[in-house]
Design a protein around this motif. Sequence first.
Motif, short mmCIF file in Angstrom:
data_model
loop_
_atom_site.label_atom_id
_atom_site.label_comp_id
_atom_site.label_asym_id
_atom_site.label_seq_id
_atom_site.Cartn_x
_atom_site.Cartn_y
_atom_site.Cartn_z
N ALA A 84 0.84 -1.20 0.00
CA ALA A 84 0.00 0.00 0.00
C ALA A 84 0.87 1.25 0.00
O ALA A 84 1.80 1.37 0.79
N ASP A 85 0.56 2.18 -0.91
CA ASP A 85 1.36 3.39 -1.05
C ASP A 85 0.52 4.42 -1.81
O ASP A 85 0.15 4.19 -2.96
N PRO A 86 0.21 5.56 -1.19
CA PRO A 86 -0.63 6.56 -1.86
C PRO A 86 0.01 7.13 -3.11
O PRO A 86 -0.70 7.70 -3.96
N ALA A 87 1.32 6.99 -3.28
CA ALA A 87 2.01 7.53 -4.45
C ALA A 87 2.30 6.46 -5.51
O ALA A 87 2.94 6.75 -6.52
N ALA A 88 1.81 5.23 -5.31
CA ALA A 88 2.12 4.14 -6.21
C ALA A 88 1.47 4.33 -7.57
O ALA A 88 0.39 4.91 -7.69
N THR A 89 2.12 3.84 -8.61
CA THR A 89 1.49 3.85 -9.93
C THR A 89 0.47 2.72 -10.03
O THR A 89 -0.49 2.82 -10.81
N ASP A 90 0.65 1.66 -9.28
CA ASP A 90 -0.29 0.55 -9.24
C ASP A 90 -1.59 1.00 -8.58
O ASP A 90 -1.59 1.50 -7.45
N ALA A 91 -2.71 0.82 -9.25
CA ALA A 91 -3.99 1.35 -8.77
C ALA A 91 -4.41 0.72 -7.45
O ALA A 91 -4.99 1.40 -6.58
N ILE A 92 -4.15 -0.56 -7.28
CA ILE A 92 -4.57 -1.25 -6.05
C ILE A 92 -3.75 -0.77 -4.86
O ILE A 92 -4.28 -0.45 -3.79
N ALA A 93 -2.43 -0.72 -5.04
CA ALA A 93 -1.55 -0.23 -3.97
C ALA A 93 -1.88 1.22 -3.63
O ALA A 93 -1.88 1.61 -2.45
N ARG A 94 -2.17 2.03 -4.64
CA ARG A 94 -2.50 3.45 -4.39
C ARG A 94 -3.81 3.60 -3.63
O ARG A 94 -3.91 4.40 -2.69
N MET A 95 -4.84 2.85 -4.02
CA MET A 95 -6.14 2.93 -3.35
C MET A 95 -6.01 2.60 -1.86
O MET A 95 -6.54 3.31 -1.00
N HIS A 96 -5.27 1.55 -1.55
CA HIS A 96 -5.10 1.16 -0.15
C HIS A 96 -4.20 2.16 0.59
O HIS A 96 -4.41 2.43 1.77
N GLY A 97 -3.20 2.70 -0.12
CA GLY A 97 -2.35 3.70 0.51
C GLY A 97 -3.12 4.95 0.87
O GLY A 97 -2.90 5.55 1.94
N VAL A 98 -4.03 5.38 0.00
CA VAL A 98 -4.87 6.56 0.30
C VAL A 98 -5.75 6.28 1.51
O VAL A 98 -5.93 7.15 2.39
N ALA A 99 -6.30 5.07 1.60
CA ALA A 99 -7.12 4.72 2.75
C ALA A 99 -6.29 4.73 4.03
O ALA A 99 -6.74 5.22 5.08
N GLU A 100 -5.07 4.21 3.97
CA GLU A 100 -4.19 4.24 5.15
C GLU A 100 -3.90 5.67 5.57
O GLU A 100 -3.86 5.98 6.77
#
Length: 274
Positions: free
Chosen positions: A93-109
């Motif tokens: 999970a990473d809000p800055a990720a290019t991967d949409a799934i990792a970004r979505m979870h990063g934003v939630a975190e």
Amino acid sequence: MTILVTGARGHVARSLIRQLLAAGEQVRAASKDPAATHLPTGVDVVDAGSAALALDGVDRMFLYADPQGLAAFLAKAREAGVRHVVLLSAALADPAATDAIARMHGVAEESVTASGLSWTALRPGAFATNALGWAPEIIAEGRVSSPFPDTHSAPIHEADIAEIALKALTGCGHENAVYTLTGPDSLTQRDQMNTIARVIGKPIEWHLQDLETHRQALSRWGSPEIVESLVQNSITAINTPETPTTIFADLTGKPPRTFAQWAEDHKHAFTTTN
């Protein structure tokens, strides 16, 4: 006090609810379709659209990582007296990720960590329950269709995720912690298929699906961007074993459940026509 479990029809949420009840906790379940939850007696089921009703008397809660409206809900939770939140996030999970799934979870975190509440983030990798998507084809045709027989993951039993959520909700020492969770073994998709075949006692064949048909099949999981993330993650993991984490064993003192155990627990799904 009451523990709120959102997404009450999800596999992890349902396992968590059972474990909370077994531990003697008072549970409230929130769902967008309360009538469809079919939860055990003793669970207070409410409409997820009513924050006031869902949060009344709640001091701890379990959330799925849907960023839409999450910050506002967390603000209401803090006002209502909630003191700890456990978020079901995702590996990488990473809000800055290019991967949409990792970004979505990063934003939630980010929303959770900025809420002012004590929190725990659970970051599972592949869910063993993803294999349930194969069930209709296994029952109807005795096969699994995918372009990725050699893609690796370390699939985790939903009960293991729920068990760590239970610890974080009811125990001490999990405040502001991030737990990356996997199953005990790195398996290819073909390995998983063969395990299911052994458990149900019937042969299953692998059908090498073309990529475009696979993308169409994945469209039920979300937007084209999510679909492309799923495809690219599968490509990256071809012939690349995943290193399992030890966090489940570290926190519980026992090994995580195997995929074979998961298949046994869900045997009916691959043998029974709805």
